[in-house]
Design an enzyme around this catalytic site. Structure first.
Site, PDB file in Angstrom:
ATOM      1  N   LYS A  24       0.866  -1.190   0.000  1.00 48.79           N
ATOM      2  CA  LYS A  24       0.000   0.000   0.000  1.00 48.79           C
ATOM      3  C   LYS A  24       0.885   1.216   0.000  1.00 48.79           C
ATOM      4  O   LYS A  24       2.000   1.201   0.515  1.00 48.79           O
ATOM      5  CB  LYS A  24      -0.882   0.022   1.256  1.00 48.79           C
ATOM      6  CG  LYS A  24      -2.128   0.843   1.063  1.00 48.79           C
ATOM      7  CD  LYS A  24      -3.137   0.086   0.232  1.00 48.79           C
ATOM      8  CE  LYS A  24      -4.430   0.829   0.057  1.00 48.79           C
ATOM      9  NZ  LYS A  24      -5.453  -0.074  -0.514  1.00 48.79           N
TER      10      LYS A  24
HETATM   11  P1  NAD Z   1     -13.009   7.371  -3.572  1.00 51.10           P
HETATM   12  O1  NAD Z   1     -12.063   8.442  -3.209  1.00 51.10           O
HETATM   13  O2  NAD Z   1     -13.337   7.115  -5.008  1.00 51.10           O
HETATM   14  O3  NAD Z   1     -14.407   7.598  -2.804  1.00 51.10           O
HETATM   15  C1  NAD Z   1     -14.468   7.833  -1.429  1.00 51.10           C
HETATM   16  C2  NAD Z   1     -15.860   8.364  -1.129  1.00 51.10           C
HETATM   17  O4  NAD Z   1     -16.001   8.522   0.281  1.00 51.10           O
HETATM   18  C3  NAD Z   1     -16.129   9.741  -1.737  1.00 51.10           C
HETATM   19  O5  NAD Z   1     -17.474   9.781  -2.172  1.00 51.10           O
HETATM   20  C4  NAD Z   1     -15.916  10.669  -0.562  1.00 51.10           C
HETATM   21  O6  NAD Z   1     -16.608  11.903  -0.705  1.00 51.10           O
HETATM   22  C5  NAD Z   1     -16.491   9.824   0.541  1.00 51.10           C
HETATM   23  N1  NAD Z   1     -16.105  10.222   1.887  1.00 51.10           N
HETATM   24  C6  NAD Z   1     -14.901  10.661   2.323  1.00 51.10           C
HETATM   25  N2  NAD Z   1     -14.968  10.947   3.632  1.00 51.10           N
HETATM   26  C7  NAD Z   1     -16.241  10.664   4.018  1.00 51.10           C
HETATM   27  C8  NAD Z   1     -16.938  10.742   5.255  1.00 51.10           C
HETATM   28  N3  NAD Z   1     -16.338  11.175   6.350  1.00 51.10           N
HETATM   29  N4  NAD Z   1     -18.238  10.376   5.286  1.00 51.10           N
HETATM   30  C9  NAD Z   1     -18.869   9.942   4.186  1.00 51.10           C
HETATM   31  N5  NAD Z   1     -18.259   9.844   2.979  1.00 51.10           N
HETATM   32  C10 NAD Z   1     -16.963  10.199   2.921  1.00 51.10           C
HETATM   33  O7  NAD Z   1     -12.432   6.048  -2.874  1.00 51.10           O
HETATM   34  P2  NAD Z   1     -12.770   4.547  -3.239  1.00 51.10           P
HETATM   35  O8  NAD Z   1     -11.757   4.064  -4.215  1.00 51.10           O
HETATM   36  O9  NAD Z   1     -14.221   4.419  -3.536  1.00 51.10           O
HETATM   37  O10 NAD Z   1     -12.427   3.837  -1.859  1.00 51.10           O
HETATM   38  C11 NAD Z   1     -13.371   3.773  -0.800  1.00 51.10           C
HETATM   39  C12 NAD Z   1     -12.910   2.714   0.196  1.00 51.10           C
HETATM   40  O11 NAD Z   1     -12.815   1.446  -0.477  1.00 51.10           O
HETATM   41  C13 NAD Z   1     -11.540   2.956   0.824  1.00 51.10           C
HETATM   42  O12 NAD Z   1     -11.532   2.460   2.147  1.00 51.10           O
HETATM   43  C14 NAD Z   1     -10.617   2.113  -0.032  1.00 51.10           C
HETATM   44  O13 NAD Z   1      -9.429   1.747   0.649  1.00 51.10           O
HETATM   45  C15 NAD Z   1     -11.503   0.920  -0.280  1.00 51.10           C
HETATM   46  N6  NAD Z   1     -11.114   0.137  -1.464  1.00 51.10           N
HETATM   47  C16 NAD Z   1     -11.064   0.683  -2.686  1.00 51.10           C
HETATM   48  C17 NAD Z   1     -10.708  -0.093  -3.788  1.00 51.10           C
HETATM   49  C18 NAD Z   1     -10.711   0.451  -5.200  1.00 51.10           C
HETATM   50  O14 NAD Z   1     -10.562  -0.355  -6.128  1.00 51.10           O
HETATM   51  N7  NAD Z   1     -10.911   1.728  -5.404  1.00 51.10           N
HETATM   52  C19 NAD Z   1     -10.359  -1.439  -3.596  1.00 51.10           C
HETATM   53  C20 NAD Z   1     -10.435  -1.984  -2.319  1.00 51.10           C
HETATM   54  C21 NAD Z   1     -10.810  -1.171  -1.253  1.00 51.10           C
END
Ligand code: NAD
Length: 453
Positions: free
Chosen positions: A143
């Site tokens: 990571k």
């Molecule tokens: P992203 O940045 O695309 O989206 C994050 C979302 O969360 C946004 O809509 C943001 O406005 C919102 N957010 C941020 N703070 C917030 C809060 N306090 N309350 C409510 N909403 C809030 O990120 P993502 O890629 O969708 O990742 C989201 C989660 O999924 C993370 O924990 C990430 O580690 C995990 N994840 C992502 C992937 C991937 O392929 N993108 C894979 C595995 C895990």
């Protein structure tokens, strides 16, 4: 005598102290000494260790083997300057942590967020290892990220930041060493810049250096939606096991980014009713259901859910308490805690985000009969599709979208069946069950490779 003095006298002094047993006591007095594992100290690392220990205890893993499995193998911290659009220079801190090199190259996302730290990356890298083992991928976990507020950076500033970060971590990444991917606030564009920067350094195009790239640069159809889809496949498997019908179930999703928006869309397509949604700007709720298509169009135009006219606005932190059947945190870590776990009004939690539930909250939810589908399986769809993309780029042989989707579904369903089997074997919760499956495989691989030299 200064302990850091490198002179022969100092060396003698050090060996004398060691010889008389005084050296340890001198060290013990040093307030600045780092305790074992202290490099990774962070709230998320503490959570990761507590979860890991519970599973390792069940498996009876020897303490010596345990610390080999737990501590990250390699970590890099970088500080680098980026020129802002106004001409000023700002120094950013970034990290890349590779948890284990035992099973193959490492794989893991890159996030841009204000809370990025070495300890956070260490915890997320460990969970990536567990995820890969759970769904049977030939990777260890990694990571990385840059501590910044991406909402304050322009497109061109993000490009310069991405390119410089990629150059800084260049010495430890590579298609057979460590393959970055998108995570919070990074996506196809950042991966394209990353791939270009790496390719410029080596002198030829290397699509397989990152996954989550645009299709035209060697990406695969469906990578962007794979994490969300994978979470939906986990939901389907769990509902089958519990004998519930998804049709008509009320769902709340926290986060409307790469992951949350896909989950909301796919669950609504399958007949669920989205009664609450939130992002960093606030929440929207409707007891009769939100129109997900309209919400996606709204966010496409206005960037955030705030102001969406198709529901009532709700404070961001209250969204988790909306009455529903399935609550899906899909934003960030540390959201379901001892402070709010008692007031959740749901029957099932599906962790699409990494680390959204603290161990204390886990216990409260268990006491209340609310089951949790843990992150290591619920969001493993992203790394699984990343594996397909990496394999395709390495082979220079294109996969069609049907093959990708079929394999994604199968790999995740197999993973969750392993979780159920372990839960039945030890009579434990799904989180601990998922960790036991992964740790058992990892421990066996580490034992086979033994210790060099
Ligand atoms: P992203 O940045 O695309 O989206 C994050 C979302 O969360 C946004 O809509 C943001 O406005 C919102 N957010 C941020 N703070 C917030 C809060 N306090 N309350 C409510 N909403 C809030 O990120 P993502 O890629 O969708 O990742 C989201 C989660 O999924 C993370 O924990 C990430 O580690 C995990 N994840 C992502 C992937 C991937 O392929 N993108 C894979 C595995 C895990």
């Amino acid at each position: 005598m200064n302990l850091s003095d490198g002179s022969p006298e100092a060396a003698l002094d050090r060996s004398d102290r060691r010889g008389t047993g005084g050296w340890e006591s001198v060290l013990a007095d040093e307030a600045h000494l780092v305790a074992p594992g202290g490099e990774w100290r962070s709230e998320l690392w503490r959570v990761a260790v507590e979860q890991f220990d519970r599973a390792a205890d069940l498996l009876g893993i020897d303490p010596e083997v345990r610390s080999r499995l737990l501590e990250p193998c390699r970590a890099l911290t970088v500080n680098f300057p980026v020129r802002r659009d106004n001409g000023e220079v700002e120094v950013f801190t970034g990290y890349r942590v590779q948890h284990t090199l035992t099973m193959g190259p490492t794989k893991g996302g890159v996030r841009y967020a204000p809370g990025v730290s070495l300890g956070e990356c260490a915890a997320l890298a460990l969970w990536m290892t567990l995820k890969c083992q759970l769904v049977g991928l030939p990777f260890g976990g990694a990571k990385g990220g840059v501590r910044c507020d991406p909402n304050r950076l322009s497109h061109s500033e993000l490009e310069r930041l991405t390119r410089r970060y990629a150059s800084e971590i260049f010495p430890i990444i590579g298609p057979n060493r460590d393959i970055p991917a998108p995570d919070m606030a990074t996506g196809e564009q950042e991966m394209a810049w990353f791939m270009d920067t790496y390719s410029q350094q080596v002198g030829y195009a290397v699509p397989e250096i990152v996954t989550g790239k645009p299709l035209l640069l060697g990406g695969i159809i469906g990578r962007q939606s794979a994490t969300g889809l994978g979470a939906v496949y986990s939901v389907e498997s769990v509902l089958e096991r519990m004998g519930w019908d998804l049709h008509g179930l009320r769902v709340v999703v926290q986060g409307f980014g790469n992951v949350g928006a896909v989950i909301a869309r796919e669950l609504a397509l399958r007949g669920a009713i989205l009664v609450g949604i939130s992002d960093v700007t606030g929440g929207i709720a409707s007891a009769t259901g939100l129109d997900v298509g309209a919400l996606i169009a709204w966010v496409g135009e206005h960037q955030f859910v705030r102001g969406f006219p198709g529901g009532g606005s709700v404070a961001r932190e209250d969204v988790l308490q909306i009455s529903c059947d399935i609550l899906i945190p899909a934003a960030l870590e540390h959201q379901i805690t001892a402070d709010n776990a008692s007031s959740l009004d749901c029957r099932l939690v599906v962790e699409a985000a990494n680390g959204p539930t603290t161990p204390q909250a886990d216990r409260i939810l268990a006491d209340r009969g609310i089951r949790v589908v843990p992150d290591v399986i619920a969001n493993a769809g992203g790394v699984t599709a990343s594996y397909f993309e990496w394999a395709q780029d390495q082979q220079k042989y294109l996969w069609d979208s049907q093959a990708i989707d079929d394999r994604l579904r199968k790999q995740l369903r197999d993973g969750i069946e392993r979780v159920f089997a372990s839960a039945d074997r030890f009579d434990i919760d799904w989180r601990t069950a998922a960790q036991t499956v992964a740790i058992e495989r990892f421990a066996a691989a580490a034992t086979l490779r033994a210790i060099y030299p």
